[in-house]
Design an enzyme around this catalytic site. Structure first.
Site, mmCIF file in Angstrom:
data_model
loop_
_atom_site.group_PDB
_atom_site.id
_atom_site.type_symbol
_atom_site.label_atom_id
_atom_site.label_comp_id
_atom_site.label_asym_id
_atom_site.label_seq_id
_atom_site.Cartn_x
_atom_site.Cartn_y
_atom_site.Cartn_z
ATOM 1 N N TYR A 232 36.338 35.480 43.339
ATOM 2 C CA TYR A 232 37.144 36.697 43.255
ATOM 3 C C TYR A 232 37.651 36.766 41.829
ATOM 4 O O TYR A 232 38.173 35.778 41.300
ATOM 5 C CB TYR A 232 38.321 36.620 44.237
ATOM 6 C CG TYR A 232 39.298 37.765 44.058
ATOM 7 C CD1 TYR A 232 39.224 38.902 44.845
ATOM 8 C CD2 TYR A 232 40.289 37.721 43.073
ATOM 9 C CE1 TYR A 232 40.090 39.965 44.668
ATOM 10 C CE2 TYR A 232 41.163 38.780 42.883
ATOM 11 C CZ TYR A 232 41.054 39.892 43.681
ATOM 12 O OH TYR A 232 41.917 40.941 43.488
ATOM 13 N N GLU B 127 38.430 44.914 39.555
ATOM 14 C CA GLU B 127 38.271 43.817 40.512
ATOM 15 C C GLU B 127 36.802 43.614 40.851
ATOM 16 O O GLU B 127 36.095 44.571 41.162
ATOM 17 C CB GLU B 127 39.056 44.164 41.783
ATOM 18 C CG GLU B 127 39.050 43.085 42.838
ATOM 19 C CD GLU B 127 39.723 43.546 44.125
ATOM 20 O OE1 GLU B 127 40.894 43.194 44.337
ATOM 21 O OE2 GLU B 127 39.089 44.263 44.918
#
Ligand code: GDP
Ligand code: MN
Length: 422
Positions: free
Chosen positions: A134, A222
């Site tokens: 992530y 992201e």
């Protein structure tokens, strides 16, 4: 402003961020043809069909029929927002899957139970993954600078990781003047257990992402997941970019990427009339002038046992038309059970507001009780206008009075049968 995954990836690739080969399609025929011509003919054995909408959690979401709400199945298994297509005639499979996905609704943890209609699919080369991360860059408002967040738990929502494995999250702040330093990128890389050429590739990638974040003026960038492929390359498999609305005037090319179909129609309508409208999830609609009064009003509603259904600020210099638009927008939210107008007449005079309300009521069907508190310049004239209109209002003399009225009206609604239109 939110972007679609395919738009975010296209922008990031301009900064040299590696992304899988992909094409956007809007019909099943196109999905089949593109899969064949662009992937099969290039020797690519597997593709992903990815629903494009401004909501995450697609991989775990499921499609339902747009009209009936029935869950959709493909070869006996649920159709998800991200589907892997491999083996056999993948162009034909892509065609049949796209038939099920396009025009139907995808339900994910972020869309609400209704789900949202999907109009675009991204067809992408599927890549064998060795590791998933992530990665996010966002603004840390408490430190007034961007923050890089990395976790080894790729594909998992960062909130879940933060709750269950806080030690798995690595953080580095970016200095607003010096930018992300190579030593910081290396420090993150070491913490993730990277070394050699992989570490170098990672440092290079992070520099590109930091540059993209700054130049596009994002509020969030992201990648979840950022993949390390089986052959040792980093690849952005998913991308989410949120642009800073306040910087969009500097980027007309980015502003043009707005997809109005993905936005709340009432918010779009409000923006057209320069109204600040934010949809919330309560039952009391509130039309107010000024953000400070809006905050106080929402507190008051909460204390009275209600929850605000929206925040509608008509601003300081509203004219009759704007008030009328605002009123109509507030009442068209199906969640509104009671409407409150709380205006302090300073620059905008109360009689104008009253005229706006009366005018608006000629065009909207009122199906909820309306509490009105108008205080300040020309409050008396306003009261007369409302009275003369012959329409039914609950006039409140003070904020306390308004709170009492809302409490009573909500209590009556609880006992009375629902009046939500069918
Ligand atoms: P999201 O569920 O909306 O966040 O959609 P993603 O784009 O993140 O896709 C969901 C999951 O599909 C990812 O977490 C990955 O595990 C998987 N996935 C995405 N792209 C690929 C790929 O190219 N190869 C493989 N094997 N899996 C992928
Ligand atoms: Mn994802």
């Amino acid at each position: 402003m939110n972007l679609h995954e395919f738009q975010a990836k296209e922008l990031l690739s301009r900064f040299g961020v590696p992304i899988p080969k992909g094409r956007v399609v809007s019909s099943a025929e196109e999905a089949g043809r593109v899969t064949y011509e662009e992937f099969v003919l290039s020797g690519i054995p597997a593709v992903l069909l990815k629903a494009q909408l401004h909501a995450g959690g697609r991989g775990k979401g499921h499609f339902v029929h747009a009209d009936t709400g029935e869950p959709l199945l493909f070869n006996g298994t649920p159709v998800r927002g991200v589907m892997l297509v491999r083996e056999g005639n993948i162009a034909d499979k892509a065609y049949r899957l796209a038939l099920l996905m396009l025009g139907n609704r995808l339900v994910t943890a972020q869309t609400g139970a209704e789900g949202r209609r999907v109009r675009l699919l991204l067809i992408e080369q599927a890549v064998p993954i060795a590791r998933e991360f992530y990665l996010a860059i966002t603004l840390d408002r408490s430190r007034n600078r961007p923050l890089v967040l990395l976790s080894t738990e790729g594909g998992v929502e960062i909130e879940t990781v933060a709750a269950e494995h806080p030690e798995a999250i690595v953080r580095e702040h970016i200095h607003p003047f010096w930018g992300l330093q190579p030593f910081q990128a290396r420090r993150i890389g070491f913490r993730l257990g990277l070394e050699g050429t992989q570490l170098n590739a990672f440092v290079e990638l992070l520099a590109k992402l930091a540059r993209a974040y700054e130049e596009l003026e994002c509020s969030l960038l992201e990648l979840n997941p950022l993949a390390l492929t089986a052959d040792g390359r980093f690849l952005a498999l998913d991308a989410k970019v949120v642009l800073d609305d306040n910087a969009l005037f500097r980027h007309p090319d980015l502003a043009a990427l707005r997809d109005i179909a993905e936005e709340d129609p009432l918010e779009v309508e409000a923006a057209r009339h320069q109204l600040n409208y934010i949809k919330l999830d309560g039952n009391v609609g509130c039309m107010v002038n000024g953000a400070g009064l809006a905050m106080a009003t929402m507190d008051m509603i909460q204390l009275a046992g209600g929850r605000p259904a929206n925040f509608l600020d008509v601003g300081g210099a509203a004219n009759v038309e704007r008030i009328a638009h605002a009123f109509r927008i507030m009442l068209s939210d199906p969640n509104v059970r009671v409407a409150l107008v709380n205006i302090f007449g300073g620059i905008v005079r109360c009689d104008r507001v009253a005229n706006g309300i009366v005018q608006a009521l000629q065009h909207v069907e009122v199906r909820v009780p309306i509490v009105i508190r108008l205080e300040g310049t020309n409050a008396e004239e306003a009261a007369q206008i409302l009275q003369r209109s012959g329409l039914q209002f609950h006039v409140a003399r003070s904020l306390d009075d308004a709170a009492q009225l809302i409490r009573q009206l909500l209590a009556q609604l609880e006992t009375a049968p629902s009046n939500v239109p069918s």
